[in-house]
Write a protein that holds these residues in place. Sequence first.
Motif, PDB file in Angstrom:
ATOM      1  N   GLY A   1      32.966  27.892  31.908  1.00  0.00           N
ATOM      2  CA  GLY A   1      33.406  29.219  31.541  1.00  0.00           C
ATOM      3  C   GLY A   1      32.364  29.944  30.724  1.00  0.00           C
ATOM      4  O   GLY A   1      31.512  29.325  30.074  1.00  0.00           O
ATOM      5  N   ARG A   2      32.428  31.261  30.751  1.00  0.00           N
ATOM      6  CA  ARG A   2      31.460  32.108  30.039  1.00  0.00           C
ATOM      7  C   ARG A   2      31.964  32.540  28.674  1.00  0.00           C
ATOM      8  O   ARG A   2      31.177  32.893  27.784  1.00  0.00           O
TER       9      ARG A   2
ATOM     10  N   ILE B   1      33.192  27.209  38.814  1.00  0.00           N
ATOM     11  CA  ILE B   1      33.098  28.400  37.972  1.00  0.00           C
ATOM     12  C   ILE B   1      34.509  28.868  37.655  1.00  0.00           C
ATOM     13  O   ILE B   1      35.343  29.029  38.552  1.00  0.00           O
ATOM     14  N   LEU B   2      34.769  29.071  36.362  1.00  0.00           N
ATOM     15  CA  LEU B   2      36.055  29.583  35.915  1.00  0.00           C
ATOM     16  C   LEU B   2      35.937  31.078  35.638  1.00  0.00           C
ATOM     17  O   LEU B   2      34.855  31.569  35.326  1.00  0.00           O
ATOM     18  N   GLY B   3      37.054  31.776  35.728  1.00  0.00           N
ATOM     19  CA  GLY B   3      36.986  33.197  35.428  1.00  0.00           C
ATOM     20  C   GLY B   3      38.346  33.834  35.302  1.00  0.00           C
ATOM     21  O   GLY B   3      39.354  33.302  35.764  1.00  0.00           O
ATOM     22  N   SER B   4      38.349  34.993  34.664  1.00  0.00           N
ATOM     23  CA  SER B   4      39.556  35.822  34.579  1.00  0.00           C
ATOM     24  C   SER B   4      39.212  37.269  34.914  1.00  0.00           C
ATOM     25  O   SER B   4      39.990  38.174  34.637  1.00  0.00           O
ATOM     26  N   SER B   5      38.017  37.466  35.504  1.00  0.00           N
ATOM     27  CA  SER B   5      37.561  38.802  35.891  1.00  0.00           C
ATOM     28  C   SER B   5      36.727  38.660  37.154  1.00  0.00           C
ATOM     29  O   SER B   5      36.624  37.576  37.730  1.00  0.00           O
ATOM     30  N   LEU B   6      36.099  39.739  37.566  1.00  0.00           N
ATOM     31  CA  LEU B   6      35.298  39.691  38.792  1.00  0.00           C
ATOM     32  C   LEU B   6      33.942  39.020  38.589  1.00  0.00           C
ATOM     33  O   LEU B   6      33.311  38.600  39.560  1.00  0.00           O
ATOM     34  N   PHE B   7      33.484  38.901  37.354  1.00  0.00           N
ATOM     35  CA  PHE B   7      32.161  38.315  37.111  1.00  0.00           C
ATOM     36  C   PHE B   7      32.100  36.884  37.642  1.00  0.00           C
ATOM     37  O   PHE B   7      31.178  36.511  38.380  1.00  0.00           O
ATOM     38  N   GLY B   8      33.078  36.058  37.261  1.00  0.00           N
ATOM     39  CA  GLY B   8      33.077  34.672  37.705  1.00  0.00           C
ATOM     40  C   GLY B   8      33.213  34.556  39.212  1.00  0.00           C
ATOM     41  O   GLY B   8      32.611  33.679  39.840  1.00  0.00           O
ATOM     42  N   ALA B   9      34.012  35.446  39.811  1.00  0.00           N
ATOM     43  CA  ALA B   9      34.184  35.423  41.261  1.00  0.00           C
ATOM     44  C   ALA B   9      32.868  35.699  41.969  1.00  0.00           C
ATOM     45  O   ALA B   9      32.516  35.029  42.958  1.00  0.00           O
ATOM     46  N   GLN B  10      32.125  36.668  41.470  1.00  0.00           N
ATOM     47  CA  GLN B  10      30.839  37.001  42.076  1.00  0.00           C
ATOM     48  C   GLN B  10      29.840  35.869  41.913  1.00  0.00           C
ATOM     49  O   GLN B  10      29.099  35.534  42.857  1.00  0.00           O
TER      50      GLN B  10
ATOM     51  N   ALA C   1      30.466  32.576  41.377  1.00  0.00           N
ATOM     52  CA  ALA C   1      30.873  31.427  42.186  1.00  0.00           C
ATOM     53  C   ALA C   1      30.534  31.654  43.647  1.00  0.00           C
ATOM     54  O   ALA C   1      30.082  30.732  44.352  1.00  0.00           O
ATOM     55  N   ALA C   2      30.745  32.873  44.141  1.00  0.00           N
ATOM     56  CA  ALA C   2      30.432  33.182  45.532  1.00  0.00           C
ATOM     57  C   ALA C   2      28.935  33.092  45.791  1.00  0.00           C
ATOM     58  O   ALA C   2      28.491  32.529  46.805  1.00  0.00           O
ATOM     59  N   MET C   3      28.142  33.621  44.895  1.00  0.00           N
ATOM     60  CA  MET C   3      26.695  33.625  45.066  1.00  0.00           C
ATOM     61  C   MET C   3      26.119  32.209  45.066  1.00  0.00           C
ATOM     62  O   MET C   3      25.216  31.883  45.849  1.00  0.00           O
ATOM     63  N   LEU C   4      26.675  31.342  44.187  1.00  0.00           N
ATOM     64  CA  LEU C   4      26.161  29.971  44.077  1.00  0.00           C
ATOM     65  C   LEU C   4      26.833  29.013  45.056  1.00  0.00           C
ATOM     66  O   LEU C   4      26.431  27.851  45.143  1.00  0.00           O
ATOM     67  N   GLY C   5      27.852  29.481  45.770  1.00  0.00           N
ATOM     68  CA  GLY C   5      28.553  28.605  46.698  1.00  0.00           C
ATOM     69  C   GLY C   5      29.304  27.490  46.004  1.00  0.00           C
ATOM     70  O   GLY C   5      29.306  26.345  46.445  1.00  0.00           O
ATOM     71  N   LEU C   6      29.991  27.848  44.908  1.00  0.00           N
ATOM     72  CA  LEU C   6      30.729  26.861  44.130  1.00  0.00           C
ATOM     73  C   LEU C   6      32.227  27.146  44.217  1.00  0.00           C
ATOM     74  O   LEU C   6      32.639  28.292  44.425  1.00  0.00           O
ATOM     75  N   PRO C   7      33.060  26.122  44.042  1.00  0.00           N
ATOM     76  CA  PRO C   7      34.500  26.375  43.961  1.00  0.00           C
ATOM     77  C   PRO C   7      34.826  27.209  42.732  1.00  0.00           C
ATOM     78  O   PRO C   7      34.110  27.174  41.724  1.00  0.00           O
ATOM     79  N   TYR C   8      35.938  27.943  42.824  1.00  0.00           N
ATOM     80  CA  TYR C   8      36.275  28.955  41.825  1.00  0.00           C
ATOM     81  C   TYR C   8      37.700  28.737  41.341  1.00  0.00           C
ATOM     82  O   TYR C   8      38.618  28.533  42.141  1.00  0.00           O
ATOM     83  N   ALA C   9      37.881  28.758  40.020  1.00  0.00           N
ATOM     84  CA  ALA C   9      39.208  28.615  39.424  1.00  0.00           C
ATOM     85  C   ALA C   9      39.507  29.857  38.601  1.00  0.00           C
ATOM     86  O   ALA C   9      38.744  30.195  37.683  1.00  0.00           O
ATOM     87  N   PHE C  10      40.607  30.535  38.934  1.00  0.00           N
ATOM     88  CA  PHE C  10      40.965  31.777  38.243  1.00  0.00           C
ATOM     89  C   PHE C  10      42.071  31.507  37.228  1.00  0.00           C
ATOM     90  O   PHE C  10      43.082  30.872  37.541  1.00  0.00           O
ATOM     91  N   ALA C  11      41.884  32.045  36.024  1.00  0.00           N
ATOM     92  CA  ALA C  11      42.791  31.776  34.905  1.00  0.00           C
ATOM     93  C   ALA C  11      43.999  32.698  34.935  1.00  0.00           C
ATOM     94  O   ALA C  11      44.321  33.384  33.957  1.00  0.00           O
ATOM     95  N   SER C  12      44.703  32.705  36.050  1.00  0.00           N
ATOM     96  CA  SER C  12      45.858  33.589  36.201  1.00  0.00           C
ATOM     97  C   SER C  12      47.050  33.148  35.367  1.00  0.00           C
ATOM     98  O   SER C  12      48.020  33.898  35.224  1.00  0.00           O
ATOM     99  N   HIS C  13      46.996  31.961  34.780  1.00  0.00           N
ATOM    100  CA  HIS C  13      48.103  31.509  33.938  1.00  0.00           C
ATOM    101  C   HIS C  13      48.173  32.278  32.622  1.00  0.00           C
ATOM    102  O   HIS C  13      49.194  32.230  31.941  1.00  0.00           O
ATOM    103  N   PHE C  14      47.090  32.985  32.262  1.00  0.00           N
ATOM    104  CA  PHE C  14      47.176  33.836  31.075  1.00  0.00           C
ATOM    105  C   PHE C  14      46.515  35.201  31.271  1.00  0.00           C
ATOM    106  O   PHE C  14      46.673  36.085  30.429  1.00  0.00           O
ATOM    107  N   ALA C  15      45.795  35.405  32.365  1.00  0.00           N
ATOM    108  CA  ALA C  15      45.130  36.684  32.618  1.00  0.00           C
ATOM    109  C   ALA C  15      45.253  37.034  34.100  1.00  0.00           C
ATOM    110  O   ALA C  15      44.279  36.976  34.842  1.00  0.00           O
ATOM    111  N   PRO C  16      46.467  37.394  34.543  1.00  0.00           N
ATOM    112  CA  PRO C  16      46.704  37.523  35.985  1.00  0.00           C
ATOM    113  C   PRO C  16      46.287  38.845  36.608  1.00  0.00           C
ATOM    114  O   PRO C  16      46.306  38.980  37.837  1.00  0.00           O
ATOM    115  N   ASP C  17      45.885  39.828  35.812  1.00  0.00           N
ATOM    116  CA  ASP C  17      45.748  41.186  36.335  1.00  0.00           C
ATOM    117  C   ASP C  17      44.749  41.301  37.487  1.00  0.00           C
ATOM    118  O   ASP C  17      45.001  42.007  38.461  1.00  0.00           O
TER     119      ASP C  17
END
Length: 337
Positions: free
Chosen positions: A107-108, A164-173, A175-191
């Motif tokens: 996480g960042r 790569i973990l994230g709760s915004s678009l930064f982590g998604a971008q 993870a996609a660029m590096l070809g890594l699995p992505y985990a989104f923290a929707s349990h506390f930041a679902p927006d």
Amino acid sequence: MPPLSVLDLAPIPKGSTPGDALRNTLDLAQHADRWGYTRYWVAEHHNMVGIASAATSVVVGYIAGGTHRIRVGAGGIMLPNHAPLVIAEQFGTLASLYPGRIDLGLGRAPGTDQRTLRALRRDPSAADTFPQDVLELQTLLGPLDAGRTVQAVPGTGTGVPLWILGSSLFGAQLAAMLGLPYAFASHFAPDALMQALEVYRARFQPSAQCGRPHAMIGVNVIAAETDAEARRLFTSAQQSFTNIFRGTRGQLPPPIDDIEAYWSGHERVQASGMLACSVVGSPETVRRGLDAVAARTAADEMMIAGAIYDHGARLRSYEIVAELQQAAPARREPAHA
């Protein structure tokens, strides 16, 4: 229903100690191991009196040493708090002791407040180099390179799977660029959940670790024998999130009969917004809720978080979810490497 995993912050119930919380964590992990959960992750937080997983790599080793099959990892290590070499050595050691069972989510965010960040001796601007630090860590865990003067020992050649973990678009971008699995923290930041998943899948570039997008989402799940019982158990989490806005963080409070008497209308909106990705109820209610989340997100995995005050009730909640998962065919095998 996709494969299910466990996210455990090692919560410290009111009146308990960190030692109690960590022993409960191992007990839950041992049950999750037998119940067929895919992963068991703990997360790095600092200066939080209700969370016992600050020394995350130590807790990962404690859990891995007490379990047999389940993958164990960090969800995550807040990389700006650490030198990549140190994390490579720690998780390389874990992978050497428990081969094929260790995950490393990154996480960042600092996982704490700015004052504690300074106490960690980290520069707040360290988050700006997060992508470069991920690449450095990936290199340190990768194959031996005779031309590299700094090696992680243990670490080099272990190939610990990175997420790569994230709760915004930064982590998604990223993870996609590096070809890594992505985990989104929707349990506390679902927006931003749906938008992040769309970005991740659309921009994904296959890598040696991950040939296709693999997205895991966090879901709060409180399961009990009846809807009413589950809703009461859920009031512990609702109080905790309300306390965040009051600036009165503390240990996990016991459930109460009337949450409406506890929070104001404004607090209810704030806390309920953070907890929007939650499924609370009887087994049938939870089954319908998880199926709906899976259908809406097409998640490859769901990571279940359950902040429940009573340890016995917490075990039963995860047991109910495991029973539901075992009764439904898995849609896709989880990515391990």
